[in-house]
Write a protein that holds these residues in place. Structure first.
Motif, PDB file in Angstrom:
ATOM      1  N   ARG B 183     -14.343   6.518 -38.321  1.00 21.32           N
ATOM      2  CA  ARG B 183     -14.170   6.525 -36.785  1.00 21.32           C
ATOM      3  C   ARG B 183     -15.190   6.777 -36.026  1.00 21.32           C
ATOM      4  N   GLY B 184     -16.282   7.618 -36.671  1.00 22.88           N
ATOM      5  CA  GLY B 184     -17.326   7.765 -35.955  1.00 22.88           C
ATOM      6  C   GLY B 184     -18.420   6.648 -35.791  1.00 22.88           C
ATOM      7  N   SER B 185     -18.357   5.737 -36.616  1.00 17.24           N
ATOM      8  CA  SER B 185     -19.240   4.323 -36.545  1.00 17.24           C
ATOM      9  C   SER B 185     -18.444   3.403 -35.634  1.00 17.24           C
ATOM     10  N   ILE B 186     -17.215   3.303 -35.691  1.00 19.98           N
ATOM     11  CA  ILE B 186     -16.568   2.635 -34.741  1.00 19.98           C
ATOM     12  C   ILE B 186     -16.698   2.992 -33.397  1.00 19.98           C
ATOM     13  N   LEU B 187     -16.376   4.243 -33.153  1.00 20.03           N
ATOM     14  CA  LEU B 187     -16.661   4.743 -31.835  1.00 20.03           C
ATOM     15  C   LEU B 187     -17.891   4.144 -31.089  1.00 20.03           C
ATOM     16  N   ALA B 188     -19.165   4.244 -32.142  1.00 19.25           N
ATOM     17  CA  ALA B 188     -20.440   3.807 -31.550  1.00 19.25           C
ATOM     18  C   ALA B 188     -20.476   2.364 -31.530  1.00 19.25           C
ATOM     19  N   THR B 189     -19.959   1.593 -32.591  1.00 20.77           N
ATOM     20  CA  THR B 189     -20.097   0.127 -32.489  1.00 20.77           C
ATOM     21  C   THR B 189     -18.990  -0.557 -31.494  1.00 20.77           C
ATOM     22  N   LYS B 190     -17.950  -0.003 -31.028  1.00 19.09           N
ATOM     23  CA  LYS B 190     -17.025  -0.669 -30.225  1.00 19.09           C
ATOM     24  C   LYS B 190     -17.637  -0.745 -28.848  1.00 19.09           C
ATOM     25  N   GLU B 191     -18.733   0.045 -28.503  1.00 18.81           N
ATOM     26  CA  GLU B 191     -19.497  -0.203 -27.140  1.00 18.81           C
ATOM     27  C   GLU B 191     -20.652  -1.224 -27.114  1.00 18.81           C
ATOM     28  N   GLU B 192     -20.749  -1.727 -28.306  1.00 23.15           N
ATOM     29  CA  GLU B 192     -21.697  -3.120 -28.533  1.00 23.15           C
ATOM     30  C   GLU B 192     -21.357  -4.085 -27.623  1.00 23.15           C
ATOM     31  N   THR B 193     -22.076  -5.019 -27.100  1.00 21.46           N
ATOM     32  CA  THR B 193     -21.695  -5.826 -26.252  1.00 21.46           C
ATOM     33  C   THR B 193     -20.860  -7.096 -26.824  1.00 21.46           C
ATOM     34  N   TYR B 194     -21.110  -7.374 -28.243  1.00 25.75           N
ATOM     35  CA  TYR B 194     -20.468  -8.414 -28.908  1.00 25.75           C
ATOM     36  C   TYR B 194     -18.935  -8.164 -29.124  1.00 25.75           C
ATOM     37  N   VAL B 195     -18.617  -6.826 -28.959  1.00 28.30           N
ATOM     38  CA  VAL B 195     -17.073  -6.527 -29.261  1.00 28.30           C
ATOM     39  C   VAL B 195     -16.414  -6.803 -27.895  1.00 28.30           C
ATOM     40  N   THR B 196     -17.242  -6.462 -26.578  1.00 24.86           N
ATOM     41  CA  THR B 196     -16.743  -6.927 -25.758  1.00 24.86           C
ATOM     42  C   THR B 196     -16.620  -8.245 -25.431  1.00 24.86           C
ATOM     43  N   ALA B 197     -17.362  -9.021 -26.011  1.00 19.25           N
ATOM     44  CA  ALA B 197     -17.617 -10.569 -25.990  1.00 19.25           C
ATOM     45  C   ALA B 197     -16.228 -11.054 -26.584  1.00 19.25           C
ATOM     46  N   ALA B 198     -15.829 -10.708 -27.715  1.00 22.21           N
ATOM     47  CA  ALA B 198     -14.886 -10.890 -28.712  1.00 22.21           C
ATOM     48  C   ALA B 198     -13.596 -10.901 -27.867  1.00 22.21           C
ATOM     49  N   LYS B 199     -13.404  -9.641 -27.116  1.00 20.54           N
ATOM     50  CA  LYS B 199     -12.211  -9.247 -26.136  1.00 20.54           C
ATOM     51  C   LYS B 199     -12.362 -10.303 -25.258  1.00 20.54           C
ATOM     52  N   ALA B 200     -13.244 -10.599 -24.569  1.00 22.94           N
ATOM     53  CA  ALA B 200     -13.536 -11.822 -23.333  1.00 22.94           C
ATOM     54  C   ALA B 200     -12.904 -12.971 -24.077  1.00 22.94           C
ATOM     55  N   LEU B 201     -13.056 -13.347 -25.248  1.00 18.46           N
ATOM     56  CA  LEU B 201     -12.738 -14.679 -25.824  1.00 18.46           C
ATOM     57  C   LEU B 201     -11.007 -14.388 -25.811  1.00 18.46           C
ATOM     58  N   GLY B 202     -10.558 -13.402 -26.113  1.00 17.13           N
ATOM     59  CA  GLY B 202      -8.965 -13.387 -26.163  1.00 17.13           C
ATOM     60  C   GLY B 202      -8.780 -13.022 -27.744  1.00 17.13           C
ATOM     61  N   VAL B 203      -9.681 -12.522 -28.397  1.00 19.01           N
ATOM     62  CA  VAL B 203      -9.458 -12.073 -29.528  1.00 19.01           C
ATOM     63  C   VAL B 203      -8.628 -10.881 -29.838  1.00 19.01           C
ATOM     64  N   LYS B 204      -7.673 -11.036 -30.750  1.00 18.09           N
ATOM     65  CA  LYS B 204      -6.575  -9.725 -30.852  1.00 18.09           C
ATOM     66  C   LYS B 204      -7.344  -8.661 -31.450  1.00 18.09           C
ATOM     67  N   ASP B 205      -6.708  -7.402 -31.149  1.00 21.26           N
ATOM     68  CA  ASP B 205      -7.529  -6.084 -31.478  1.00 21.26           C
ATOM     69  C   ASP B 205      -7.774  -5.988 -32.872  1.00 21.26           C
ATOM     70  N   VAL B 206      -6.601  -6.384 -33.819  1.00 19.03           N
ATOM     71  CA  VAL B 206      -6.828  -6.168 -35.063  1.00 19.03           C
ATOM     72  C   VAL B 206      -7.717  -7.071 -35.660  1.00 19.03           C
ATOM     73  N   LYS B 207      -7.929  -8.328 -35.521  1.00 19.50           N
ATOM     74  CA  LYS B 207      -8.925  -9.066 -35.570  1.00 19.50           C
ATOM     75  C   LYS B 207     -10.372  -8.684 -35.389  1.00 19.50           C
ATOM     76  N   ILE B 208     -10.298  -8.059 -34.282  1.00 12.63           N
ATOM     77  CA  ILE B 208     -11.937  -7.467 -33.615  1.00 12.63           C
ATOM     78  C   ILE B 208     -12.212  -6.497 -34.646  1.00 12.63           C
ATOM     79  N   ILE B 209     -11.111  -5.390 -35.264  1.00 17.29           N
ATOM     80  CA  ILE B 209     -11.525  -4.434 -36.167  1.00 17.29           C
ATOM     81  C   ILE B 209     -11.977  -5.207 -37.334  1.00 17.29           C
ATOM     82  N   GLY B 210     -11.310  -6.123 -37.890  1.00 18.46           N
ATOM     83  CA  GLY B 210     -11.448  -6.795 -39.187  1.00 18.46           C
ATOM     84  C   GLY B 210     -12.891  -7.643 -39.135  1.00 18.46           C
ATOM     85  N   LYS B 211     -12.934  -8.291 -38.106  1.00 19.28           N
ATOM     86  CA  LYS B 211     -14.172  -9.326 -38.185  1.00 19.28           C
ATOM     87  C   LYS B 211     -15.470  -8.868 -37.479  1.00 19.28           C
TER      88      LYS B 211
END
Lengths: 339, 311, 324
Positions: B183-211
């Motif tokens: 949880r701690g690492s994910i809280l930090a990592t989800k602020e990374e821009t590449y996660v926003t980029a994946a969201k901007a591509l329309g990638v589903k949440d579960v896939k963002i977590i997994g990939k």
């Protein structure tokens, strides 16, 4: 030509290498320049060109794996590279002071602004606490901080970025140094705040007997503040002359390229003349002239033999084999003028 | 990855760990050759005598037991207690060799399942946040508030004796650390821009977590997990020692230590007479835990971003 | 350029400031406070302002990577602010974003080909992996990276090359509009012009529309057709580029232009040095948000918030005295 004051600092063939696991990074590999009293030297270059490492080498502030392996840093007639750490401590802050890019990390977050300025004063001038405090307030006022009596007791986090940079400047000026080195002092700031700081620096320079070395990547900042300019590329000074000459008669293809590649507020440009290729990695500099893979004036000689910094006319040195060709094109291709 | 391997093999401590682990793997794999089983149930430790007292190393199989195997028509390929016998004539060497398999099974299964639960809870909690995070983290807190060993013991007692029950208990109270870490690492990592980029591509949440998130956050958990394999084996052994673990006669290191319980001191006037009942099982457990810790330590040194400097 | 591709109407985005054990909301950061503008097909709109002015939040809110608090986002006639999240995911095919930081915007554990193919995979653009990777190769070549590098990881590339990869990732979906969020700000001077040229070429080739967010007015001047200036969550001026730079109306915009260092030793300009810092967006000044720093401020500026009015055709300004 500039009417130069007394020679204050002469850097001769400075070489600072980083001995890393992956190999030797020649971060600074041939830097020569001179700084005279009362003038501002601008060092301009892109990331990893060695401009900050040059500053740290002059101050002897480099830690392992960085090491100055050659050259001379003659400050007021003495070679700093031969000084002991104890002697350097007396020079740092008092004789040569430095202003950093990121004021938040350069200031200690748990000490008040006043304490941090007083510290140096008490160390170098044996001032009493009260004297140092009064002098701190005076300095804060000088750098344009409103309500200095109040600010002196505040902590860095209570100040905005621009205010922190003013505090840094106040600290640097506190011991009346004869040389001030500013390493990208406005890069982290907003444009309007940058203008404030540059304005402040200009006004401080008016009454400043010493010299300023301004390190930046921004040609605009250089044009506003510097008298003499050293352009750095891949650890070396590639062109060194006064400001007007750099902007009107550049002789190095890199300087020329930079001037025609940046978007301009003062001109309508049809298309930017981008310099192709990538900024070289200090671990893998190319053979021959370090700029040759990106240079449009490149010849066979450039790929094999490295040019040295040659004085082409009084006060203008260039590190290039093809000065004549560059000069001819620059005369036609440069879009600088009275606007 | 090559760098990781190179570092693992260049460091003395980690090299010792790897060699030890390798030896244990060999022992586990070749158990049937090292200690050939006498019955179909190979995890059942053979008895070398009917004596209650432990017998010293080198003790040969007693005649009456050999007679039983002869009667059953079993070819006795294994008839000497190299490390002696434990209480009740159980062969220590056999128990330790086959116990290596048990140790790997207990350690790996409990840790892998705990990590999976931890990843599930931690990643959902960290990524989605809000009320889901609140609920999942409060549940985690409740589980964390029980003392681990006591809770595991109580649960095993309720579920009944047996190694599978021990593992269930270890998993039930062993996943929370991983959940918090992830949880701690994910809280930090989800602020990374590449996660926003994946969201901007329309990638589903579960896939963002997994990939994106898990591949970038899993390493500290792997380090933790590696180190925990050893301690899981210790806890399982402790439960066996306390008598709620493996059934009597099952090849398990904890069981071997528990056999030694009454014989640690030795007979009056003969202190340390039965040293082998404690020494051999103890050495196996210590080396096993040490091996995992050494490997885990080195993994942490390699993967710790502060020590690593660059990617 | 008459058809509005994107219309933003009265967009509001506040972020709660939470304090204490119970995470009580004690205030709001007014990142974007009631802004409206249009982006026409095929143009480049430059959105400029200093840090904290809300320009990045504007882009993220338009893409609904941040949920808007109020207002409408009308893209090709469809109001995106009302649709479901799953539907919005589909819409993202048409609207892409290029980020500022070329380092953190690429997943360090993915190969370049998978970074670029991710969007195509999500939107089922190609039937099989081979075709998808073939397209990845074409895109890489187009942005100036040899296709055979597609099996490498992002850390093997320089900042400029990474930015090219980020551009290829956005292009892969064949979007209609791309938000360039400070896309060239973190790059070296000599690399910056390469990327600007690339963006210009791509715009022509794919008929793209850009919302180009930057703090550097020189870049804005070079790349934009129209300019929008933001200050503390508000739009203070909108105009065609030429009009904006020749006839700047808002005192803040004037100060902003004068603050840009120009690489020309003989460039004469009126130097306007603003006093003080940008106030916190959590507690913006009453009336005109710029009035405490404005040299021309009068009594009314502290009391009444000026509206964004059309002063001239296509030239909007939010100042009580911009008509003077």
């Amino acid at each position: 030509m500039l009417d130069s004051g007394k020679l204050l600092l002469a850097v001769k063939d400075l070489r600072t290498y980083f001995f890393t696991e992956e190999g030797i990074a020649k971060a600074v590999d041939g830097v020569d320049f001179e700084v005279y009293e009362g003038e501002t030297l601008g060092i301009v270059g892109e990331s990893a060109c060695g401009k900050s490492v040059t500053a740290f080498s002059i101050m002897k502030l480099l830690d392992y794996p960085g090491k100055t392996v050659g050259g001379e840093v003659i400050f007021k007639g003495e070679n700093l590279l031969e000084k002991s750490e104890e002697e350097m401590r007396r020079i740092r802050g008092k004789e040569i002071a430095m202003i950093f890019q990121e004021p938040m990390t350069a200031l200690n977050p748990i000490l008040t602004v006043g304490f941090q300025i007083s510290e140096a004063l008490m160390a170098h001038f044996k001032m009493s606490k009260e004297e140092a405090r009064d002098r701190s307030i005076e300095l804060l006022k000088k750098v344009g901080i409103p309500l200095p009596e109040q600010r002196v007791n505040e902590y860095p986090y209570q100040l905005s970025g621009g205010m922190r940079q003013r505090v840094m400047i106040a600290m640097a000026l506190s011991c009346d140094p004869s040389l001030l080195i500013a390493d990208e002092p406005t890069t982290a700031l907003d444009v309007t705040i940058q203008a404030q700081i540059l304005d402040l620096m200009r006004s401080l320079l008016q009454g400043f007997k010493g010299a300023l070395i301004m390190i930046t990547h921004d040609l605009g900042v250089i044009a506003e503040i510097a008298d003499r300019i050293a352009v750095m590329y891949a650890g070396k000074v590639v062109e060194y002359t006064d400001k007007r000459t750099i902007f009107y008669y550049p002789l190095h293809p890199y300087t020329f390229g930079l001037l025609t590649s940046i978007p301009r507020l003062d001109l309508e440009l049809p298309r930017l003349n981008a310099i192709p290729g990538v900024v070289p990695d200090p671990l893998h500099f190319p053979a021959g002239c370090k700029f040759n893979p990106r240079c449009r004036f490149v010849t066979e000689r450039c790929k094999e033999e490295e040019p040295s910094l040659v004085k082409v006319e009084e006060g203008h040195s260039v590190r290039c084999w093809n000065v004549e060709r560059v000069s001819k094109e620059a005369k036609e291709g440069l879009l600088v003028g009275e606007v | 990855m090559n760098r990781t391997l190179k570092k693992l093999f260049s460091n003395t401590a980690s090299l010792i760990g790897i060699i030890l682990l390798f030896i244990f793997v060999i022992i586990a794999l070749f158990a049937p050759l090292i200690a050939p089983p006498l019955t179909d149930d190979s995890y059942q430790i053979p008895r070398m005598s009917w004596e209650v007292n432990p017998q010293p190393p080198g003790f040969p199989m007693s005649e009456d037991i050999r007679a039983i195997y002869d009667y059953m028509g079993v070819e006795v390929r294994y008839d000497k207690a190299i490390f002696g016998t434990a209480e009740g004539g159980y062969d220590i060497f056999y128990g330790l060799i086959w116990g290596t398999r048990t140790a790997f099974r207990v350690g790996l299964i409990t840790v892998i399942i705990s990590v999976l639960i931890g990843i599930l809870v931690g990643s959902f909690s960290g990524y989605f946040g809000g009320w889901l995070d609140e609920i999942l983290m409060r549940i985690t807190d409740i589980f964390l508030s029980f003392p681990f060993l006591v809770a595991a013991m109580v649960l095993t007692t309720i579920l009944g004796r047996g190694l599978d029950k021990v593992m269930i208990a270890l998993i039930a109270f062993g996943w929370m650390g991983y959940a918090r870490l992830i949880r701690g690492s994910i809280l930090a990592t989800k602020e990374e821009t590449y996660v926003t980029a994946a969201k901007a591509l329309g990638v589903k949440d579960v896939k963002i977590i997994g990939k994106h998130l898990l591949p970038n956050t899993i390493f500290p958990v792997m380090v933790q997990a590696t180190m925990n394999i050893g301690s899981m084996v210790i806890t399982a052994a402790a439960l066996s020692f306390l008598g709620v673990g493996a059934p009597v006669g099952y090849a398990d290191w904890g069981q071997m230590v528990s056999f030694a319980r009454n014989w640690i001191i030795g007979a009056p006037g003969h202190a340390g007479q039965y040293w082998y009942t404690v020494f051999y099982p103890g050495i196996f457990i210590v080396l096993f835990v040490l091996a995992w810790n050494l490997v885990g330590d080195t993994l942490r040194d390699i993967l710790d971003p502060r020590l690593r400097g660059e990617l | 350029m008459t058809e509005a591709l994107l219309q933003v109407k009265n967009l509001v985005k506040f972020f709660p400031i939470k304090r204490g054990v119970f995470r009580k909301t004690v205030g709001w950061i007014k990142a974007v406070d009631d802004i409206s503008f249009e982006v026409y097909k095929g143009e480049t709109v430059g959105l400029v302002g200093e840090s904290g002015c809300g320009k990045t939040t504007t882009a993220l809110t338009i893409l609904r990577l941040e949920e808007p608090l109020k207002g409408q986002i009308i893209f090709e006639g469809k109001d995106l602010s009302k649709i479901k999240k799953s539907e919005m995911r589909k819409e993202r095919k048409n609207m892409q974003i290029i980020f500022q930081d070329p380092y953190s915007s690429l997943d360090p554990r993915m190969k370049v080909k998978d970074i670029i193919a991710e969007g195509m995979l999500t939107h089922n653009l190609f039937k099989n992996t081979r075709e998808r990777y073939k397209r990845v190769g074409e895109l890489l070549e187009r942005v100036g990276i040899p296709a055979e590098y597609m099996d490498r990881f992002s850390h093997e590339f320089s900042g400029g090359q990474r930015q090219r990869i980020g551009i290829a990732r956005a292009l892969a979906l064949e979007p209609k509009i791309i938000m360039c969020d400070e896309a060239v700000s973190a790059l070296d001077v000599s690399i910056r012009s390469q990327i600007i040229n690339l963006l210009k070429d791509l715009q022509e080739e794919y008929n793209l529309t850009y919302l180009f967010i930057a703090h550097d007015l020189s870049v804005i001047k070079y790349i934009s057709d129209r300019v929008i200036v933001m200050y503390l969550g508000k739009i203070i001026e909108i105009a065609d580029k030429r009009e904006f730079f020749s006839n700047t109306l808002h005192p803040y915009a004037q100060a902003l232009i004068s603050a840009v260092p120009v690489p020309n030793p003989d460039y004469k300009k009126e130097r306007i040095i603003l006093s003080g810092d940008v106030p916190s967006p959590a507690d913006p000044p009453a009336g005109c948000r710029f009035h405490p720093r404005c040299a021309k401020a009068r009594k009314i500026c502290a009391e009444v918030e000026p509206e964004l009015k059309e002063v001239k055709e296509g030239h909007f300004c939010a100042c009580h005295f911009c008509a003077e």
